[in-house]
Design a protein around this motif. Sequence first.
Motif, short mmCIF file in Angstrom:
data_model
loop_
_atom_site.label_atom_id
_atom_site.label_comp_id
_atom_site.label_asym_id
_atom_site.label_seq_id
_atom_site.Cartn_x
_atom_site.Cartn_y
_atom_site.Cartn_z
N UNK A 77 -2.76 -30.78 28.84
CA UNK A 77 -1.29 -30.66 28.91
C UNK A 77 -0.62 -31.60 27.91
N UNK A 78 -1.18 -32.80 27.77
CA UNK A 78 -0.61 -33.75 26.79
C UNK A 78 -0.77 -33.19 25.38
N UNK A 79 -1.97 -32.69 25.08
CA UNK A 79 -2.20 -32.18 23.72
C UNK A 79 -1.33 -30.95 23.44
N UNK A 80 -1.12 -30.12 24.45
CA UNK A 80 -0.21 -28.97 24.28
C UNK A 80 1.21 -29.45 23.98
N UNK A 81 1.62 -30.52 24.66
CA UNK A 81 2.97 -31.06 24.44
C UNK A 81 3.10 -31.64 23.03
N UNK A 82 2.04 -32.30 22.55
CA UNK A 82 2.07 -32.83 21.17
C UNK A 82 2.16 -31.67 20.17
N UNK A 83 1.43 -30.61 20.45
CA UNK A 83 1.52 -29.42 19.59
C UNK A 83 2.95 -28.87 19.55
N UNK A 84 3.59 -28.83 20.72
CA UNK A 84 4.98 -28.31 20.77
C UNK A 84 5.93 -29.21 19.99
N UNK A 125 5.29 -31.34 17.57
CA UNK A 125 5.03 -31.42 16.12
C UNK A 125 4.99 -30.06 15.45
N UNK A 126 4.98 -29.02 16.27
CA UNK A 126 4.91 -27.66 15.74
C UNK A 126 3.65 -27.44 14.89
N UNK A 127 2.57 -28.03 15.35
CA UNK A 127 1.28 -27.79 14.70
C UNK A 127 0.19 -27.87 15.76
N UNK A 128 -1.01 -27.46 15.43
CA UNK A 128 -2.10 -27.45 16.42
C UNK A 128 -3.12 -28.52 16.07
N UNK A 129 -3.31 -29.43 16.99
CA UNK A 129 -4.31 -30.48 16.80
C UNK A 129 -5.68 -29.91 17.14
N UNK A 130 -6.66 -30.24 16.33
CA UNK A 130 -8.02 -29.81 16.64
C UNK A 130 -8.57 -30.63 17.80
N UNK A 131 -9.13 -29.94 18.78
CA UNK A 131 -9.66 -30.62 19.98
C UNK A 131 -11.18 -30.55 19.97
N UNK A 132 -11.80 -31.68 20.24
CA UNK A 132 -13.26 -31.73 20.27
C UNK A 132 -13.68 -32.01 21.71
#
Length: 331
Positions: A265-272, A274-281
Amino acid sequence: MHKGKVLVTGGAGYIGSHAVLALLDAGWQVVVIDNLVTGFAWAVDDRATLVEADIADEATVRQVMRDHDVVAIMHFAGSIIVPESVTDPLKYYRNNTAASRSLIESAVTCGVKHFIFSSTAATYGVPESVPIPETAPKAPINPYGSSKLMTEIMLRDVAAAHPINYCALRYFNVAGADPEGRSGQSTAGATHLIKVAVEAATGKRESVGVFGTDFDTPDGTGVRDYIHVSDLAAAHVAALDLLVEKPGESHTLNCGYGHGYSVLEVLDAVDRVTNRTIERRMEGRRAGDPPALVADNRAILATLPWRPRHDDLEAIINDALAWERKLAERD
């Protein structure tokens, strides 16, 4: 009107530097002791006095307390990385427990009457139920949590024997940065999720590791209660006011918002944001990570006139991101 001087240990670090700002803004005078091993001299507001020293150096600490007529201590200095505490427990018992014992003894010797301690939700270990009240069993599962719990016990016993009162504030997950851009999390190699995520969003990291996808949580990733660092700093100032007002009372209080977000949920919020998709490992669990840590924050709301002002995940991320961009300009 100056209210007196507060000694802030670790005041050049992430949370400490925000507490310094909050104290100064509230009219306190501040002297900081920091060994600058993980802190930064530039992070200390110019209105404060900075002494570069280790809190275990009793001669220097006592000299500072006497020279500045210190009336209260806010103690942030210490080591804070849970996995490191598992591999190097003696470092944590030295930096957190033994050094705190030395600081408390200096406070008693110099007649300092009020002590605010930076504690942690790690004192609870794996909680029996969530949200976690302060009365929940204290059963740390890593040396970091144990080292902080030992300091809480010392404070309890010392306050019973000497004219000093204390407030131990148990933090949940601290995040964000000063909304005015005066300070933020600057440590290289930080392990806090929101810090790591905004580093990835600004190109400092290639990806973000998700440690554990099989927890008993709605999406399998760890759930944490994220509190904005400026709200946390404000809680310290409110706690200090209470200790001064009621010298016979001590308190132990959770610092959190009472609700949590999962890693995804946090990473989804960061994506929203910043309007970009962070790569998740996706990776395995880390030693000592409970599935969910969420504060029952009813006690702090009942005890202090403190109310969260930044309880908004995207706002927390925005402040962290703004600070990350500012740091990039420094480099």
